[in-house]
Design an enzyme around this catalytic site. Structure first.
Site, PDB file in Angstrom:
ATOM      1  N   CYS A 375       0.825  -1.206   0.000  1.00  0.00           N
ATOM      2  CA  CYS A 375       0.000   0.000   0.000  1.00  0.00           C
ATOM      3  C   CYS A 375       0.868   1.268   0.000  1.00  0.00           C
ATOM      4  CB  CYS A 375      -0.987  -0.022   1.167  1.00  0.00           C
ATOM      5  SG  CYS A 375      -2.380   1.063   0.860  1.00  0.00           S
ATOM      6  N   HIS A 504      -3.581  -4.728   0.294  1.00  0.00           N
ATOM      7  CA  HIS A 504      -2.921  -5.316   1.470  1.00  0.00           C
ATOM      8  C   HIS A 504      -3.015  -6.841   1.404  1.00  0.00           C
ATOM      9  CE1 HIS A 504      -2.345  -1.653   3.935  1.00  0.00           C
ATOM     10  NE2 HIS A 504      -3.416  -1.208   3.316  1.00  0.00           N
ATOM     11  N   GLU A 506      -1.507  -8.958   3.050  1.00  0.00           N
ATOM     12  CA  GLU A 506      -1.361  -9.563   4.380  1.00  0.00           C
ATOM     13  C   GLU A 506      -2.697  -9.960   5.009  1.00  0.00           C
ATOM     14  OE1 GLU A 506      -0.613  -6.419   3.596  1.00  0.00           O
ATOM     15  OE2 GLU A 506      -1.091  -5.003   5.204  1.00  0.00           O
TER      16      GLU A 506
HETATM   17  N1  GLN Z   1      -1.748   6.795   3.030  1.00  0.00           N
HETATM   18  C1  GLN Z   1      -1.916   6.087   1.813  1.00  0.00           C
HETATM   19  C2  GLN Z   1      -3.302   6.284   1.219  1.00  0.00           C
HETATM   20  O1  GLN Z   1      -4.210   6.687   1.897  1.00  0.00           O
HETATM   21  C3  GLN Z   1      -1.628   4.599   2.000  1.00  0.00           C
HETATM   22  C4  GLN Z   1      -2.604   3.919   2.899  1.00  0.00           C
HETATM   23  C5  GLN Z   1      -2.106   2.592   3.421  1.00  0.00           C
HETATM   24  O2  GLN Z   1      -0.913   2.323   3.419  1.00  0.00           O
HETATM   25  N2  GLN Z   1      -3.005   1.771   3.933  1.00  0.00           N
HETATM   26  O3  GLN Z   1      -3.487   6.042   0.048  1.00  0.00           O
END
Ligand code: GLN
Length: 538
Positions: A375, A504, A506
Protein backbone atom coordinates in the site's frame (compact mmCIF):
# COMPACT_ATOMS: atom_id res chain seq x y z
CA UNK A 1 -8.44 -7.13 30.45
CA UNK A 2 -7.03 -6.19 27.08
CA UNK A 3 -3.81 -7.72 25.87
CA UNK A 4 -4.08 -11.09 27.61
CA UNK A 5 -5.17 -12.96 24.54
CA UNK A 6 -8.96 -12.95 24.47
CA UNK A 7 -8.83 -12.73 20.67
CA UNK A 8 -6.51 -15.72 20.39
CA UNK A 9 -8.65 -17.58 22.94
CA UNK A 10 -11.81 -16.99 20.89
CA UNK A 11 -10.01 -17.90 17.67
CA UNK A 12 -8.66 -21.09 19.22
CA UNK A 13 -12.06 -22.11 20.57
CA UNK A 14 -13.42 -21.45 17.09
CA UNK A 15 -10.83 -23.72 15.53
CA UNK A 16 -11.50 -26.48 18.07
CA UNK A 17 -15.25 -26.35 17.42
CA UNK A 18 -14.85 -26.11 13.66
CA UNK A 19 -12.56 -29.12 13.65
CA UNK A 20 -15.36 -31.06 15.36
CA UNK A 21 -17.58 -30.44 12.40
CA UNK A 22 -19.54 -27.35 13.45
CA UNK A 23 -20.05 -24.24 11.41
CA UNK A 24 -18.62 -21.51 13.61
CA UNK A 25 -18.41 -17.77 13.39
CA UNK A 26 -17.02 -15.14 15.75
CA UNK A 27 -18.15 -11.64 16.64
CA UNK A 28 -16.02 -8.92 18.20
CA UNK A 29 -17.55 -6.25 20.41
CA UNK A 30 -15.41 -3.21 21.18
CA UNK A 31 -16.72 -0.91 23.88
CA UNK A 32 -15.45 2.40 22.45
CA UNK A 33 -17.60 5.17 20.96
CA UNK A 34 -15.86 5.11 17.55
CA UNK A 35 -18.23 3.67 14.98
CA UNK A 36 -15.39 1.59 13.55
CA UNK A 37 -11.63 1.33 14.05
CA UNK A 38 -10.76 3.27 10.88
CA UNK A 39 -10.13 6.67 12.39
CA UNK A 40 -7.89 5.47 15.19
CA UNK A 41 -4.14 5.85 15.37
CA UNK A 42 -2.56 2.39 15.06
CA UNK A 43 -0.14 3.10 17.91
CA UNK A 44 -3.14 3.58 20.16
CA UNK A 45 -5.33 0.83 18.85
CA UNK A 46 -3.13 -1.59 16.92
CA UNK A 47 -3.69 -2.59 13.33
CA UNK A 48 -6.89 -1.63 11.58
CA UNK A 49 -8.02 -4.83 9.90
CA UNK A 50 -10.19 -4.72 6.76
CA UNK A 51 -12.87 -7.27 5.90
CA UNK A 52 -13.78 -8.43 2.39
CA UNK A 53 -16.83 -6.15 2.47
CA UNK A 54 -14.74 -3.18 3.48
CA UNK A 55 -15.21 -2.67 7.22
CA UNK A 56 -12.29 -1.16 9.13
CA UNK A 57 -12.25 -3.12 12.32
CA UNK A 58 -10.27 -4.54 15.18
CA UNK A 59 -7.28 -6.79 14.57
CA UNK A 60 -9.03 -9.65 16.38
CA UNK A 61 -11.23 -10.14 13.32
CA UNK A 62 -7.93 -10.94 11.56
CA UNK A 63 -7.15 -13.53 14.22
CA UNK A 64 -10.56 -15.13 13.76
CA UNK A 65 -10.02 -15.30 10.00
CA UNK A 66 -6.56 -16.81 10.38
CA UNK A 67 -7.61 -19.50 12.86
CA UNK A 68 -11.00 -20.31 11.34
CA UNK A 69 -9.67 -19.99 7.79
CA UNK A 70 -12.88 -18.19 6.88
CA UNK A 71 -13.81 -14.68 5.91
CA UNK A 72 -15.55 -12.68 8.60
CA UNK A 73 -17.88 -9.91 7.39
CA UNK A 74 -18.87 -6.48 8.68
CA UNK A 75 -21.94 -7.77 10.51
CA UNK A 76 -19.63 -9.56 12.94
CA UNK A 77 -18.22 -6.38 14.43
CA UNK A 78 -19.85 -4.01 16.89
CA UNK A 79 -18.80 -0.95 18.83
CA UNK A 80 -20.78 1.19 21.27
CA UNK A 81 -20.79 3.88 18.56
CA UNK A 82 -22.19 1.55 15.91
CA UNK A 83 -24.92 0.23 18.20
CA UNK A 84 -26.02 3.67 19.42
CA UNK A 85 -25.98 5.05 15.89
CA UNK A 86 -28.27 2.26 14.69
CA UNK A 87 -30.71 2.75 17.59
CA UNK A 88 -30.81 6.52 17.08
CA UNK A 89 -31.38 6.11 13.34
CA UNK A 90 -34.20 3.67 14.06
CA UNK A 91 -35.74 6.15 16.48
CA UNK A 92 -35.52 8.96 13.90
CA UNK A 93 -37.28 6.68 11.42
CA UNK A 94 -40.18 6.16 13.85
CA UNK A 95 -39.36 2.47 14.05
CA UNK A 96 -40.07 2.42 17.80
CA UNK A 97 -43.61 3.60 17.05
CA UNK A 98 -43.62 6.57 19.33
CA UNK A 99 -42.50 4.88 22.52
CA UNK A 100 -39.72 6.17 24.78
CA UNK A 101 -36.42 4.64 23.64
CA UNK A 102 -34.24 3.71 26.62
CA UNK A 103 -30.68 2.59 27.18
CA UNK A 104 -31.99 -0.61 28.76
CA UNK A 105 -33.44 -2.64 27.10
CA UNK A 106 -33.11 -0.97 23.67
CA UNK A 107 -29.32 -0.93 23.46
CA UNK A 108 -28.86 -4.56 24.64
CA UNK A 109 -31.72 -5.59 22.34
CA UNK A 110 -29.93 -4.03 19.39
CA UNK A 111 -26.79 -5.96 20.38
CA UNK A 112 -28.77 -9.20 20.59
CA UNK A 113 -30.38 -8.53 17.19
CA UNK A 114 -26.95 -8.02 15.67
CA UNK A 115 -25.66 -11.25 17.18
CA UNK A 116 -28.66 -13.25 15.97
CA UNK A 117 -28.41 -11.72 12.53
CA UNK A 118 -24.70 -12.53 12.25
CA UNK A 119 -25.45 -16.13 13.27
CA UNK A 120 -28.21 -16.40 10.66
CA UNK A 121 -26.32 -14.70 7.85
CA UNK A 122 -23.34 -16.98 8.31
CA UNK A 123 -25.54 -20.03 8.77
CA UNK A 124 -23.59 -20.90 11.90
CA UNK A 125 -24.20 -23.61 14.47
CA UNK A 126 -22.15 -21.78 17.07
CA UNK A 127 -21.50 -18.05 17.41
CA UNK A 128 -18.58 -16.96 19.55
CA UNK A 129 -18.89 -13.45 20.93
CA UNK A 130 -15.87 -11.66 22.31
CA UNK A 131 -16.72 -8.77 24.61
CA UNK A 132 -13.72 -6.49 24.67
CA UNK A 133 -12.44 -4.47 27.60
CA UNK A 134 -12.20 -5.44 31.25
CA UNK A 135 -14.81 -6.96 33.50
CA UNK A 136 -16.16 -4.35 35.91
CA UNK A 137 -15.44 -1.32 33.75
CA UNK A 138 -18.25 1.03 32.91
CA UNK A 139 -17.81 0.86 29.14
CA UNK A 140 -18.86 -2.72 28.44
CA UNK A 141 -21.76 -2.98 30.93
CA UNK A 142 -24.45 -2.85 28.25
CA UNK A 143 -22.81 -5.65 26.33
CA UNK A 144 -22.67 -7.78 29.46
CA UNK A 145 -26.33 -6.92 29.97
CA UNK A 146 -27.07 -8.17 26.46
CA UNK A 147 -25.17 -11.38 27.24
CA UNK A 148 -27.14 -11.87 30.46
CA UNK A 149 -30.41 -11.36 28.58
CA UNK A 150 -29.40 -13.90 25.94
CA UNK A 151 -28.63 -16.49 28.59
CA UNK A 152 -32.00 -15.83 30.21
CA UNK A 153 -33.77 -16.31 26.89
CA UNK A 154 -31.75 -19.41 25.88
CA UNK A 155 -30.39 -20.98 29.08
CA UNK A 156 -29.23 -24.18 27.37
CA UNK A 157 -27.72 -22.56 24.31
CA UNK A 158 -25.51 -19.89 25.85
CA UNK A 159 -22.39 -20.32 27.89
CA UNK A 160 -19.89 -17.93 29.37
CA UNK A 161 -16.13 -18.21 29.27
CA UNK A 162 -14.02 -15.82 31.30
CA UNK A 163 -10.45 -15.20 30.17
CA UNK A 164 -8.66 -14.22 33.34
CA UNK A 165 -5.10 -13.29 34.14
CA UNK A 166 -3.23 -14.99 36.97
CA UNK A 167 -0.12 -12.99 37.83
CA UNK A 168 3.01 -14.58 39.23
CA UNK A 169 4.73 -11.62 40.94
CA UNK A 170 8.43 -12.15 40.44
CA UNK A 171 9.35 -11.38 44.08
CA UNK A 172 6.74 -13.79 45.40
CA UNK A 173 6.98 -16.55 42.81
CA UNK A 174 3.48 -17.83 43.43
CA UNK A 175 0.52 -17.72 41.05
CA UNK A 176 -2.17 -15.46 42.49
CA UNK A 177 -5.85 -16.23 41.98
CA UNK A 178 -7.27 -13.15 43.72
CA UNK A 179 -7.76 -11.01 40.56
CA UNK A 180 -9.73 -13.91 39.04
CA UNK A 181 -11.87 -14.17 42.15
CA UNK A 182 -12.66 -10.45 41.93
CA UNK A 183 -13.34 -10.65 38.21
CA UNK A 184 -15.91 -13.38 38.85
CA UNK A 185 -17.51 -11.32 41.64
CA UNK A 186 -17.78 -8.42 39.22
CA UNK A 187 -19.35 -10.64 36.60
CA UNK A 188 -21.73 -12.05 39.20
CA UNK A 189 -22.90 -8.54 40.03
CA UNK A 190 -23.77 -8.16 36.33
CA UNK A 191 -25.88 -11.32 36.66
CA UNK A 192 -23.36 -13.57 34.89
CA UNK A 193 -21.74 -16.74 36.20
CA UNK A 194 -18.87 -17.98 34.03
CA UNK A 195 -19.14 -21.66 33.09
CA UNK A 196 -15.49 -22.00 32.14
CA UNK A 197 -12.42 -20.02 33.18
CA UNK A 198 -9.38 -19.77 30.91
CA UNK A 199 -6.49 -19.20 33.26
CA UNK A 200 -4.00 -17.02 31.37
CA UNK A 201 -0.62 -16.85 32.98
CA UNK A 202 3.11 -17.10 32.38
CA UNK A 203 2.85 -20.70 33.59
CA UNK A 204 0.38 -23.59 33.47
CA UNK A 205 -2.12 -23.45 36.31
CA UNK A 206 -1.59 -26.29 38.80
CA UNK A 207 -4.12 -28.49 40.62
CA UNK A 208 -3.89 -26.45 43.84
CA UNK A 209 -4.83 -23.24 42.02
CA UNK A 210 -7.50 -25.01 39.97
CA UNK A 211 -9.20 -26.15 43.18
CA UNK A 212 -8.92 -22.71 44.72
CA UNK A 213 -10.46 -21.05 41.65
CA UNK A 214 -13.15 -23.72 41.62
CA UNK A 215 -14.20 -23.06 45.22
CA UNK A 216 -14.03 -19.27 45.09
CA UNK A 217 -15.40 -18.81 41.61
CA UNK A 218 -18.09 -21.45 41.64
CA UNK A 219 -16.90 -23.57 38.70
CA UNK A 220 -15.92 -27.22 38.41
CA UNK A 221 -12.10 -27.69 38.70
CA UNK A 222 -12.26 -29.37 35.28
CA UNK A 223 -13.62 -26.12 33.88
CA UNK A 224 -10.51 -24.20 34.85
CA UNK A 225 -8.47 -24.46 31.68
CA UNK A 226 -4.75 -23.85 31.76
CA UNK A 227 -3.64 -21.17 29.28
CA UNK A 228 0.07 -20.55 29.81
CA UNK A 229 2.27 -18.31 27.65
CA UNK A 230 3.48 -20.13 24.55
CA UNK A 231 6.12 -19.33 21.95
CA UNK A 232 3.65 -19.40 19.09
CA UNK A 233 -0.02 -18.41 19.23
CA UNK A 234 -0.73 -21.37 16.97
CA UNK A 235 0.00 -23.68 19.93
CA UNK A 236 -2.93 -22.30 21.91
CA UNK A 237 -5.72 -24.53 20.51
CA UNK A 238 -3.57 -27.60 21.12
CA UNK A 239 -2.94 -26.52 24.69
CA UNK A 240 -6.63 -25.91 25.30
CA UNK A 241 -7.42 -29.38 24.08
CA UNK A 242 -4.92 -30.86 26.55
CA UNK A 243 -7.33 -29.64 29.23
CA UNK A 244 -10.33 -30.94 27.22
CA UNK A 245 -11.80 -27.55 26.48
CA UNK A 246 -13.67 -28.81 23.40
CA UNK A 247 -15.39 -31.62 25.31
CA UNK A 248 -16.29 -29.31 28.20
CA UNK A 249 -17.97 -26.89 25.79
CA UNK A 250 -19.79 -29.73 24.00
CA UNK A 251 -21.11 -31.10 27.25
CA UNK A 252 -22.38 -27.73 28.45
CA UNK A 253 -24.10 -26.92 25.18
CA UNK A 254 -25.57 -30.42 24.99
CA UNK A 255 -23.80 -31.11 21.70
CA UNK A 256 -22.13 -34.24 20.42
CA UNK A 257 -19.29 -34.57 17.99
CA UNK A 258 -16.30 -36.60 17.00
CA UNK A 259 -13.16 -35.65 18.87
CA UNK A 260 -10.87 -33.98 16.42
CA UNK A 261 -7.13 -34.38 16.53
CA UNK A 262 -6.26 -31.10 14.77
CA UNK A 263 -3.78 -33.00 12.60
CA UNK A 264 -2.78 -30.23 10.19
CA UNK A 265 -2.57 -27.72 12.98
CA UNK A 266 -0.30 -30.02 15.00
CA UNK A 267 1.93 -30.47 11.94
CA UNK A 268 2.17 -26.69 11.61
CA UNK A 269 3.13 -26.27 15.27
CA UNK A 270 5.64 -29.09 14.94
CA UNK A 271 7.21 -27.23 12.03
CA UNK A 272 7.20 -23.92 13.91
CA UNK A 273 8.88 -25.36 16.97
CA UNK A 274 11.44 -27.48 15.13
CA UNK A 275 12.72 -25.10 12.43
CA UNK A 276 15.99 -23.50 13.35
CA UNK A 277 17.34 -21.81 10.25
CA UNK A 278 16.29 -18.18 10.21
CA UNK A 279 15.10 -15.96 7.41
CA UNK A 280 15.92 -12.39 8.36
CA UNK A 281 13.37 -9.79 7.32
CA UNK A 282 13.49 -6.06 8.06
CA UNK A 283 10.29 -4.03 8.30
CA UNK A 284 10.68 -0.28 7.86
CA UNK A 285 7.84 1.39 9.72
CA UNK A 286 6.85 4.00 12.24
CA UNK A 287 3.95 2.68 14.26
CA UNK A 288 5.91 0.59 16.71
CA UNK A 289 7.56 3.09 19.01
CA UNK A 290 5.52 3.91 22.09
CA UNK A 291 7.57 5.52 24.84
CA UNK A 292 10.22 3.02 25.81
CA UNK A 293 8.25 0.09 24.49
CA UNK A 294 7.95 -1.49 21.08
CA UNK A 295 4.42 -2.27 20.05
CA UNK A 296 4.03 -4.83 17.30
CA UNK A 297 0.24 -4.79 17.14
CA UNK A 298 0.12 -2.12 14.42
CA UNK A 299 1.54 -4.51 11.85
CA UNK A 300 0.12 -7.77 13.15
CA UNK A 301 -1.22 -9.10 9.82
CA UNK A 302 2.09 -8.30 8.09
CA UNK A 303 3.98 -10.16 10.81
CA UNK A 304 1.67 -13.15 10.61
CA UNK A 305 1.87 -13.21 6.80
CA UNK A 306 5.69 -13.26 6.99
CA UNK A 307 5.50 -16.08 9.52
CA UNK A 308 3.09 -18.17 7.42
CA UNK A 309 5.36 -17.84 4.39
CA UNK A 310 8.50 -18.61 6.41
CA UNK A 311 6.90 -21.71 7.95
CA UNK A 312 5.86 -22.82 4.47
CA UNK A 313 9.54 -22.75 3.47
CA UNK A 314 10.55 -24.41 6.77
CA UNK A 315 12.37 -21.33 8.01
CA UNK A 316 12.26 -19.51 11.31
CA UNK A 317 11.09 -15.94 10.71
CA UNK A 318 13.32 -13.34 12.29
CA UNK A 319 11.62 -9.97 11.96
CA UNK A 320 13.50 -6.81 12.82
CA UNK A 321 11.89 -3.39 13.22
CA UNK A 322 13.59 -0.55 11.45
CA UNK A 323 12.58 2.99 12.18
CA UNK A 324 12.10 5.06 9.02
CA UNK A 325 12.97 8.24 10.92
CA UNK A 326 16.51 7.01 11.56
CA UNK A 327 17.33 6.98 7.83
CA UNK A 328 16.21 10.59 7.53
CA UNK A 329 18.60 11.74 10.25
CA UNK A 330 21.54 9.62 9.22
CA UNK A 331 21.86 8.17 5.73
CA UNK A 332 24.77 5.94 6.70
CA UNK A 333 22.30 4.00 8.87
CA UNK A 334 20.95 2.55 5.61
CA UNK A 335 23.99 0.26 5.52
CA UNK A 336 22.30 -1.90 8.14
CA UNK A 337 19.85 -3.03 5.44
CA UNK A 338 22.54 -5.17 3.85
CA UNK A 339 22.22 -7.81 6.54
CA UNK A 340 18.60 -8.51 5.61
CA UNK A 341 17.45 -11.22 3.25
CA UNK A 342 14.34 -9.20 2.52
CA UNK A 343 12.84 -5.82 3.38
CA UNK A 344 9.18 -4.81 3.67
CA UNK A 345 7.77 -1.29 3.62
CA UNK A 346 4.22 -1.65 4.93
CA UNK A 347 1.19 0.66 4.91
CA UNK A 348 0.98 4.02 6.61
CA UNK A 349 -0.46 7.51 6.63
CA UNK A 350 0.85 11.08 6.79
CA UNK A 351 4.23 12.60 6.12
CA UNK A 352 6.27 11.36 9.07
CA UNK A 353 8.99 8.93 8.01
CA UNK A 354 8.23 9.18 4.28
CA UNK A 355 11.69 10.25 3.10
CA UNK A 356 13.35 7.61 5.29
CA UNK A 357 11.20 4.89 3.74
CA UNK A 358 11.97 6.15 0.23
CA UNK A 359 15.70 5.98 1.02
CA UNK A 360 15.31 2.43 2.26
CA UNK A 361 13.48 1.45 -0.94
CA UNK A 362 16.22 3.02 -3.06
CA UNK A 363 18.80 1.03 -1.12
CA UNK A 364 16.88 -2.21 -1.73
CA UNK A 365 16.47 -1.47 -5.43
CA UNK A 366 20.12 -0.60 -5.97
CA UNK A 367 21.54 -3.33 -3.78
CA UNK A 368 19.20 -6.03 -5.09
CA UNK A 369 17.68 -6.82 -1.72
CA UNK A 370 14.30 -8.61 -2.10
CA UNK A 371 11.65 -5.99 -1.46
CA UNK A 372 7.91 -6.13 -0.82
CA UNK A 373 5.89 -2.90 -0.66
CA UNK A 374 2.42 -2.83 0.81
CA UNK A 375 0.00 0.00 0.00
CA UNK A 376 1.99 3.07 1.12
CA UNK A 377 5.06 0.91 0.41
CA UNK A 378 3.88 0.61 -3.21
CA UNK A 379 3.21 4.32 -3.49
CA UNK A 380 6.68 5.14 -2.15
CA UNK A 381 8.34 2.59 -4.44
CA UNK A 382 6.63 4.38 -7.34
CA UNK A 383 7.85 7.77 -6.10
CA UNK A 384 11.39 6.45 -5.65
CA UNK A 385 11.40 5.02 -9.17
CA UNK A 386 9.94 8.22 -10.60
CA UNK A 387 12.56 10.39 -8.91
CA UNK A 388 15.66 8.28 -9.30
CA UNK A 389 15.08 6.24 -12.46
CA UNK A 390 12.52 8.10 -14.55
CA UNK A 391 14.03 11.49 -13.73
CA UNK A 392 10.77 13.04 -12.54
CA UNK A 393 12.17 15.50 -10.08
CA UNK A 394 10.06 16.29 -7.04
CA UNK A 395 7.88 13.25 -7.66
CA UNK A 396 5.61 12.85 -4.64
CA UNK A 397 2.12 11.96 -3.44
CA UNK A 398 -0.80 14.36 -3.03
CA UNK A 399 -1.00 13.08 0.55
CA UNK A 400 2.15 14.95 1.58
CA UNK A 401 3.35 17.04 -1.38
CA UNK A 402 3.59 20.80 -1.84
CA UNK A 403 2.74 22.87 -4.93
CA UNK A 404 6.20 22.32 -6.48
CA UNK A 405 5.79 18.56 -6.55
CA UNK A 406 4.67 16.22 -9.31
CA UNK A 407 2.06 13.88 -7.86
CA UNK A 408 2.82 10.51 -9.38
CA UNK A 409 0.58 9.30 -6.57
CA UNK A 410 -2.60 11.28 -6.64
CA UNK A 411 -5.98 11.40 -5.03
CA UNK A 412 -8.96 9.97 -6.91
CA UNK A 413 -11.67 12.43 -7.93
CA UNK A 414 -14.34 11.02 -5.64
CA UNK A 415 -11.94 11.22 -2.68
CA UNK A 416 -11.25 14.93 -3.19
CA UNK A 417 -14.76 15.91 -2.22
CA UNK A 418 -14.73 13.64 0.85
CA UNK A 419 -11.45 15.12 2.09
CA UNK A 420 -12.68 18.69 1.51
CA UNK A 421 -15.87 18.04 3.43
CA UNK A 422 -13.93 16.21 6.16
CA UNK A 423 -15.81 12.93 5.66
CA UNK A 424 -13.00 10.71 6.83
CA UNK A 425 -14.70 7.77 8.59
CA UNK A 426 -15.16 4.67 6.44
CA UNK A 427 -14.69 6.54 3.17
CA UNK A 428 -11.37 5.26 1.83
CA UNK A 429 -11.22 2.75 -1.01
CA UNK A 430 -12.04 -0.19 1.24
CA UNK A 431 -12.48 -3.93 0.92
CA UNK A 432 -12.07 -6.36 -1.91
CA UNK A 433 -11.51 -5.24 -5.52
CA UNK A 434 -10.60 -7.20 -8.62
CA UNK A 435 -7.18 -7.11 -10.12
CA UNK A 436 -6.16 -8.49 -13.52
CA UNK A 437 -2.59 -9.71 -13.54
CA UNK A 438 -0.24 -9.19 -16.45
CA UNK A 439 0.98 -12.49 -17.94
CA UNK A 440 4.72 -12.95 -17.71
CA UNK A 441 5.10 -11.02 -14.46
CA UNK A 442 6.31 -12.33 -11.13
CA UNK A 443 2.92 -11.62 -9.59
CA UNK A 444 1.14 -13.61 -12.30
CA UNK A 445 3.33 -16.62 -11.71
CA UNK A 446 2.98 -16.27 -7.91
CA UNK A 447 -0.82 -16.35 -8.03
CA UNK A 448 -0.99 -18.79 -10.93
CA UNK A 449 -4.16 -17.14 -12.26
CA UNK A 450 -5.14 -14.02 -14.11
CA UNK A 451 -8.01 -12.58 -12.10
CA UNK A 452 -7.55 -12.10 -8.38
CA UNK A 453 -9.27 -10.01 -5.70
CA UNK A 454 -7.51 -8.32 -2.81
CA UNK A 455 -8.43 -6.01 0.08
CA UNK A 456 -7.76 -2.28 -0.01
CA UNK A 457 -7.54 0.64 2.41
CA UNK A 458 -6.27 3.87 0.87
CA UNK A 459 -7.27 7.20 -0.64
CA UNK A 460 -4.37 7.71 -3.03
CA UNK A 461 -3.42 5.88 -6.25
CA UNK A 462 -0.71 5.67 -8.86
CA UNK A 463 -1.67 8.52 -11.20
CA UNK A 464 -2.60 7.38 -14.72
CA UNK A 465 -1.18 10.69 -15.91
CA UNK A 466 2.34 9.36 -15.23
CA UNK A 467 1.79 5.64 -15.80
CA UNK A 468 2.91 5.50 -19.45
CA UNK A 469 6.08 7.46 -18.74
CA UNK A 470 6.96 5.25 -15.77
CA UNK A 471 6.30 2.09 -17.78
CA UNK A 472 8.47 3.41 -20.60
CA UNK A 473 11.30 3.83 -18.08
CA UNK A 474 10.99 0.20 -16.96
CA UNK A 475 8.35 0.12 -14.24
CA UNK A 476 6.23 -2.99 -14.76
CA UNK A 477 2.55 -2.63 -13.97
CA UNK A 478 1.81 -6.23 -13.05
CA UNK A 479 -1.81 -5.85 -12.02
CA UNK A 480 -4.64 -3.49 -12.92
CA UNK A 481 -8.14 -3.03 -11.56
CA UNK A 482 -10.27 -3.68 -14.65
CA UNK A 483 -13.26 -1.56 -13.57
CA UNK A 484 -11.34 1.66 -12.94
CA UNK A 485 -8.08 1.02 -14.75
CA UNK A 486 -5.99 1.57 -11.63
CA UNK A 487 -2.47 0.19 -11.25
CA UNK A 488 -2.58 -2.28 -8.37
CA UNK A 489 0.84 -3.95 -8.50
CA UNK A 490 4.22 -2.70 -9.67
CA UNK A 491 7.36 -4.73 -10.22
CA UNK A 492 10.91 -4.24 -11.41
CA UNK A 493 12.84 -6.51 -13.74
CA UNK A 494 16.56 -7.20 -13.23
CA UNK A 495 16.06 -7.54 -9.53
CA UNK A 496 15.75 -10.73 -7.45
CA UNK A 497 12.32 -9.61 -6.16
CA UNK A 498 10.89 -6.13 -6.26
CA UNK A 499 7.10 -6.26 -5.98
CA UNK A 500 4.74 -3.74 -4.41
CA UNK A 501 0.95 -3.80 -4.22
CA UNK A 502 -1.58 -1.04 -3.72
CA UNK A 503 -3.71 -3.58 -1.80
CA UNK A 504 -2.92 -5.32 1.47
CA UNK A 505 -2.13 -8.96 0.69
CA UNK A 506 -1.36 -9.56 4.38
CA UNK A 507 -5.08 -9.56 5.25
CA UNK A 508 -5.66 -12.74 3.27
CA UNK A 509 -2.71 -14.82 4.44
CA UNK A 510 -3.65 -17.88 6.50
CA UNK A 511 -1.38 -20.14 8.59
CA UNK A 512 -1.92 -23.17 6.37
CA UNK A 513 -2.27 -21.13 3.15
CA UNK A 514 0.45 -18.46 2.97
CA UNK A 515 -0.27 -15.56 0.64
CA UNK A 516 1.34 -16.05 -2.81
CA UNK A 517 3.20 -12.71 -2.75
CA UNK A 518 4.62 -13.29 0.74
CA UNK A 519 5.42 -16.89 -0.19
CA UNK A 520 7.43 -15.80 -3.25
CA UNK A 521 9.03 -12.88 -1.41
CA UNK A 522 10.33 -15.22 1.28
CA UNK A 523 11.38 -17.77 -1.37
CA UNK A 524 13.45 -15.08 -3.03
CA UNK A 525 14.85 -13.91 0.32
CA UNK A 526 16.04 -17.44 1.03
CA UNK A 527 17.63 -18.02 -2.36
CA UNK A 528 19.13 -14.57 -2.82
CA UNK A 529 21.08 -14.43 0.38
CA UNK A 530 22.19 -16.52 3.35
CA UNK A 531 21.25 -15.18 6.79
CA UNK A 532 24.10 -13.38 8.55
CA UNK A 533 24.71 -13.37 12.25
CA UNK A 534 25.36 -9.65 12.30
CA UNK A 535 23.11 -7.59 14.49
CA UNK A 536 21.44 -4.38 13.35
CA UNK A 537 23.55 -1.30 13.92
CA UNK A 538 26.84 -3.24 14.14
N1 GLN B 1 -1.75 6.79 3.03
C1 GLN B 1 -1.92 6.09 1.81
C2 GLN B 1 -3.30 6.28 1.22
O1 GLN B 1 -4.21 6.69 1.90
C3 GLN B 1 -1.63 4.60 2.00
C4 GLN B 1 -2.60 3.92 2.90
C5 GLN B 1 -2.11 2.59 3.42
O2 GLN B 1 -0.91 2.32 3.42
N2 GLN B 1 -3.00 1.77 3.93
O3 GLN B 1 -3.49 6.04 0.05
Amino acid sequence: MSGIGKGIAVSSIGLILKSRGFKVTAIKIDPYINVDAGTMNPVEHGEVFVTEDGLECDQDIGNYERFLDENIYAGNYMTTGKVYRAVIERERNLEYRGRCVEVVPDIPNEVINNIELAGKNTNSDIVLIEIGGTVGEYQNMLFLEAARMMKLAHPKDALFILVSYLPVPSKIGEMKTKPTQYAVRSLNSAGIQPNIILARSDYPVDEVRKRKISVFCNVDPEDVISAPDVDSIYEVPINFEKDNLGSRIMEKLGLRSEVSDLVQWKELVQKITSTAEPVKIGIVGKYFETGKFTLLDSYISVIEAVKHAAYFHSKKPEIIWLSAGKYEEDESALEELKIFQGVIVPGGFGSRGIEGKIKAIKYCRENKIPFLGLCLGMQLATIEFARNVAGIENASSAEFSNENCKNVIDVMGEQKKLIKEKHFGGTMRLGSYNCRLTPGTRSFSAYGEEMIAERHRHRYELSNKYRKKLEKEGLVVAGVNPEKDLAEIIELKDHPFFVASQFHPEFKSRPLRPHPLFREFIASAITTKKPTLEAVGS
